[in-house]
Design a protein around this motif. Sequence first.
Motif, PDB file in Angstrom:
ATOM      1  N   LYS A 197       0.830  -1.211   0.000  1.00 35.44           N
ATOM      2  CA  LYS A 197       0.000   0.000   0.000  1.00 35.44           C
ATOM      3  C   LYS A 197       0.862   1.257   0.000  1.00 35.44           C
ATOM      4  O   LYS A 197       0.599   2.208  -0.730  1.00 35.44           O
ATOM      5  N   VAL A 198       1.894   1.259   0.829  1.00 36.53           N
ATOM      6  CA  VAL A 198       2.775   2.428   0.921  1.00 36.53           C
ATOM      7  C   VAL A 198       3.547   2.618  -0.377  1.00 36.53           C
ATOM      8  O   VAL A 198       3.663   3.738  -0.893  1.00 36.53           O
ATOM      9  N   GLU A 199       4.064   1.535  -0.938  1.00 36.01           N
ATOM     10  CA  GLU A 199       4.830   1.636  -2.175  1.00 36.01           C
ATOM     11  C   GLU A 199       3.964   2.130  -3.326  1.00 36.01           C
ATOM     12  O   GLU A 199       4.449   2.838  -4.208  1.00 36.01           O
ATOM     13  N   MET A 200       2.693   1.764  -3.322  1.00 36.24           N
ATOM     14  CA  MET A 200       1.788   2.252  -4.368  1.00 36.24           C
ATOM     15  C   MET A 200       1.614   3.763  -4.269  1.00 36.24           C
ATOM     16  O   MET A 200       1.524   4.458  -5.283  1.00 36.24           O
ATOM     17  N   LEU A 201       1.593   4.290  -3.051  1.00 34.79           N
ATOM     18  CA  LEU A 201       1.486   5.741  -2.880  1.00 34.79           C
ATOM     19  C   LEU A 201       2.728   6.456  -3.408  1.00 34.79           C
ATOM     20  O   LEU A 201       2.628   7.500  -4.057  1.00 34.79           O
ATOM     21  N   PHE A 202       3.894   5.888  -3.139  1.00 33.97           N
ATOM     22  CA  PHE A 202       5.113   6.497  -3.669  1.00 33.97           C
ATOM     23  C   PHE A 202       5.155   6.396  -5.190  1.00 33.97           C
ATOM     24  O   PHE A 202       5.590   7.335  -5.868  1.00 33.97           O
ATOM     25  N   ALA A 203       4.717   5.271  -5.737  1.00 33.57           N
ATOM     26  CA  ALA A 203       4.678   5.121  -7.194  1.00 33.57           C
ATOM     27  C   ALA A 203       3.715   6.139  -7.803  1.00 33.57           C
ATOM     28  O   ALA A 203       3.990   6.705  -8.866  1.00 33.57           O
ATOM     29  N   HIS A 204       2.584   6.383  -7.141  1.00 31.53           N
ATOM     30  CA  HIS A 204       1.622   7.370  -7.617  1.00 31.53           C
ATOM     31  C   HIS A 204       2.239   8.770  -7.605  1.00 31.53           C
ATOM     32  O   HIS A 204       2.047   9.555  -8.539  1.00 31.53           O
ATOM     33  N   LEU A 205       2.972   9.080  -6.539  1.00 35.04           N
ATOM     34  CA  LEU A 205       3.642  10.381  -6.471  1.00 35.04           C
ATOM     35  C   LEU A 205       4.638  10.547  -7.618  1.00 35.04           C
ATOM     36  O   LEU A 205       4.723  11.615  -8.223  1.00 35.04           O
ATOM     37  N   LYS A 206       5.360   9.496  -7.924  1.00 29.66           N
ATOM     38  CA  LYS A 206       6.384   9.600  -8.956  1.00 29.66           C
ATOM     39  C   LYS A 206       5.798   9.623 -10.358  1.00 29.66           C
ATOM     40  O   LYS A 206       6.218  10.415 -11.197  1.00 29.66           O
ATOM     41  N   ARG A 207       4.821   8.755 -10.642  1.00 31.96           N
ATOM     42  CA  ARG A 207       4.308   8.635 -12.002  1.00 31.96           C
ATOM     43  C   ARG A 207       3.220   9.629 -12.335  1.00 31.96           C
ATOM     44  O   ARG A 207       3.306  10.343 -13.326  1.00 31.96           O
ATOM     45  N   ILE A 208       2.179   9.668 -11.539  1.00 32.18           N
ATOM     46  CA  ILE A 208       1.008  10.489 -11.848  1.00 32.18           C
ATOM     47  C   ILE A 208       1.275  11.951 -11.539  1.00 32.18           C
ATOM     48  O   ILE A 208       0.960  12.841 -12.320  1.00 32.18           O
ATOM     49  N   LYS A 217       4.221  13.328 -11.118  1.00 30.21           N
ATOM     50  CA  LYS A 217       5.518  13.735 -11.686  1.00 30.21           C
ATOM     51  C   LYS A 217       6.513  14.211 -10.623  1.00 30.21           C
ATOM     52  O   LYS A 217       7.256  15.165 -10.848  1.00 30.21           O
ATOM     53  N   LEU A 218       6.530  13.551  -9.475  1.00 28.85           N
ATOM     54  CA  LEU A 218       7.477  13.909  -8.428  1.00 28.85           C
ATOM     55  C   LEU A 218       8.698  12.992  -8.538  1.00 28.85           C
ATOM     56  O   LEU A 218       9.121  12.347  -7.595  1.00 28.85           O
ATOM     57  N   ASP A 219       9.257  12.933  -9.755  1.00 26.46           N
ATOM     58  CA  ASP A 219      10.416  12.078  -9.959  1.00 26.46           C
ATOM     59  C   ASP A 219      11.702  12.744  -9.485  1.00 26.46           C
ATOM     60  O   ASP A 219      12.719  12.087  -9.294  1.00 26.46           O
ATOM     61  N   ARG A 220      11.680  14.052  -9.312  1.00 26.93           N
ATOM     62  CA  ARG A 220      12.816  14.749  -8.722  1.00 26.93           C
ATOM     63  C   ARG A 220      12.301  15.959  -7.964  1.00 26.93           C
ATOM     64  O   ARG A 220      11.232  16.500  -8.281  1.00 26.93           O
ATOM     65  N   LEU A 221      13.057  16.384  -6.969  1.00 22.67           N
ATOM     66  CA  LEU A 221      12.667  17.548  -6.187  1.00 22.67           C
ATOM     67  C   LEU A 221      13.265  18.796  -6.822  1.00 22.67           C
ATOM     68  O   LEU A 221      14.407  18.803  -7.255  1.00 22.67           O
ATOM     69  N   ARG A 222      12.484  19.852  -6.902  1.00 20.95           N
ATOM     70  CA  ARG A 222      12.928  21.063  -7.570  1.00 20.95           C
ATOM     71  C   ARG A 222      13.468  22.122  -6.615  1.00 20.95           C
ATOM     72  O   ARG A 222      14.152  23.035  -7.027  1.00 20.95           O
ATOM     73  N   THR A 225      15.031  21.698   3.922  1.00 26.72           N
ATOM     74  CA  THR A 225      13.718  22.310   4.170  1.00 26.72           C
ATOM     75  C   THR A 225      12.923  22.424   2.876  1.00 26.72           C
ATOM     76  O   THR A 225      11.708  22.230   2.885  1.00 26.72           O
ATOM     77  N   GLY A 226      13.591  22.733   1.768  1.00 24.93           N
ATOM     78  CA  GLY A 226      12.893  22.796   0.480  1.00 24.93           C
ATOM     79  C   GLY A 226      12.339  21.444   0.082  1.00 24.93           C
ATOM     80  O   GLY A 226      11.206  21.338  -0.394  1.00 24.93           O
ATOM     81  N   ALA A 227      13.132  20.393   0.271  1.00 28.60           N
ATOM     82  CA  ALA A 227      12.673  19.044  -0.058  1.00 28.60           C
ATOM     83  C   ALA A 227      11.519  18.632   0.848  1.00 28.60           C
ATOM     84  O   ALA A 227      10.541  18.035   0.391  1.00 28.60           O
ATOM     85  N   THR A 228      11.610  18.981   2.134  1.00 26.91           N
ATOM     86  CA  THR A 228      10.531  18.667   3.076  1.00 26.91           C
ATOM     87  C   THR A 228       9.248  19.389   2.688  1.00 26.91           C
ATOM     88  O   THR A 228       8.166  18.782   2.677  1.00 26.91           O
ATOM     89  N   ASP A 229       9.368  20.678   2.352  1.00 21.17           N
ATOM     90  CA  ASP A 229       8.180  21.451   1.958  1.00 21.17           C
ATOM     91  C   ASP A 229       7.550  20.893   0.687  1.00 21.17           C
ATOM     92  O   ASP A 229       6.332  20.746   0.601  1.00 21.17           O
ATOM     93  N   GLU A 230       8.378  20.568  -0.299  1.00 17.20           N
ATOM     94  CA  GLU A 230       7.855  20.064  -1.568  1.00 17.20           C
ATOM     95  C   GLU A 230       7.188  18.708  -1.398  1.00 17.20           C
ATOM     96  O   GLU A 230       6.114  18.451  -1.943  1.00 17.20           O
ATOM     97  N   PHE A 231       7.803  17.839  -0.612  1.00 19.27           N
ATOM     98  CA  PHE A 231       7.224  16.521  -0.402  1.00 19.27           C
ATOM     99  C   PHE A 231       5.951  16.615   0.432  1.00 19.27           C
ATOM    100  O   PHE A 231       4.978  15.909   0.163  1.00 19.27           O
ATOM    101  N   THR A 232       5.930  17.487   1.430  1.00 20.88           N
ATOM    102  CA  THR A 232       4.721  17.669   2.244  1.00 20.88           C
ATOM    103  C   THR A 232       3.574  18.187   1.403  1.00 20.88           C
ATOM    104  O   THR A 232       2.430  17.738   1.533  1.00 20.88           O
ATOM    105  N   LEU A 233       3.863  19.128   0.502  1.00 20.77           N
ATOM    106  CA  LEU A 233       2.830  19.660  -0.383  1.00 20.77           C
ATOM    107  C   LEU A 233       2.302  18.575  -1.324  1.00 20.77           C
ATOM    108  O   LEU A 233       1.089  18.452  -1.522  1.00 20.77           O
ATOM    109  N   ALA A 234       3.184  17.759  -1.871  1.00 21.75           N
ATOM    110  CA  ALA A 234       2.756  16.676  -2.768  1.00 21.75           C
ATOM    111  C   ALA A 234       1.925  15.647  -2.014  1.00 21.75           C
ATOM    112  O   ALA A 234       0.914  15.152  -2.532  1.00 21.75           O
ATOM    113  N   ALA A 235       2.323  15.309  -0.786  1.00 23.19           N
ATOM    114  CA  ALA A 235       1.550  14.344   0.011  1.00 23.19           C
ATOM    115  C   ALA A 235       0.197  14.913   0.385  1.00 23.19           C
ATOM    116  O   ALA A 235      -0.809  14.188   0.412  1.00 23.19           O
TER     117      ALA A 235
END
Length: 180
Positions: free
Chosen positions: A127-138, A140-145, A150-160
């Motif tokens: 279940k958890v891996e499917m959520l990460f796959a969804h973040l990456k594929r659907i 487009k969180l394949d890389r952090l901008r 703190t920037g990576a934390t903010d970006e990942f929190t916003l995506a989640a």
Amino acid sequence: MLAWMVEEKNIDPHVPVWDKTERKDDSLSSNDFHWNPEASEYRCPAGNPLRSEWRTFTQKRSQVTKANTIIYRSSQTDCATCLLKAKCCPSTPNRKIVRSIHEAACDVARRIAKTPEYLVSHCERKKVEMLFAHLKRIMKLDRLRLRGLTGATDEFTLAATVQNLRRMVRLLPQGPPLTG
């Protein structure tokens, strides 16, 4: 003053261990050999030892290869007279078994993999891996901008958060349309 007692807890490794010991031909696999941790040697089904070193050296050698393994070999004279040679090592003069230096941890993980708790955690991991796959594929969180931790934390929190909102819209009941 309060004294805190720290209770030491072990974390069980709920990860699959790939078993690459089975052989393609009909010969004996390394699972057919008995590991003796006290003597640090394998015993073949005929009872002969497989050791990492057969003689003593003046300078002690580590026996660990670059791949973090130790190679255990049988005696060539033992294999030449053995009745199981055709089934054990048909194309080589003696038997060789490669053992990882982390094999004890792998044995613990293999033992845990047979428990019912492992099956539950296996389903939860999917279940958890499917959520990460969804973040990456659907999404487009394949890389952090953004740069920095703190920037990576903010970006990942916003995506989640976006992912949770999308799931919440599907789970909440839809009411009748508003007329006005």
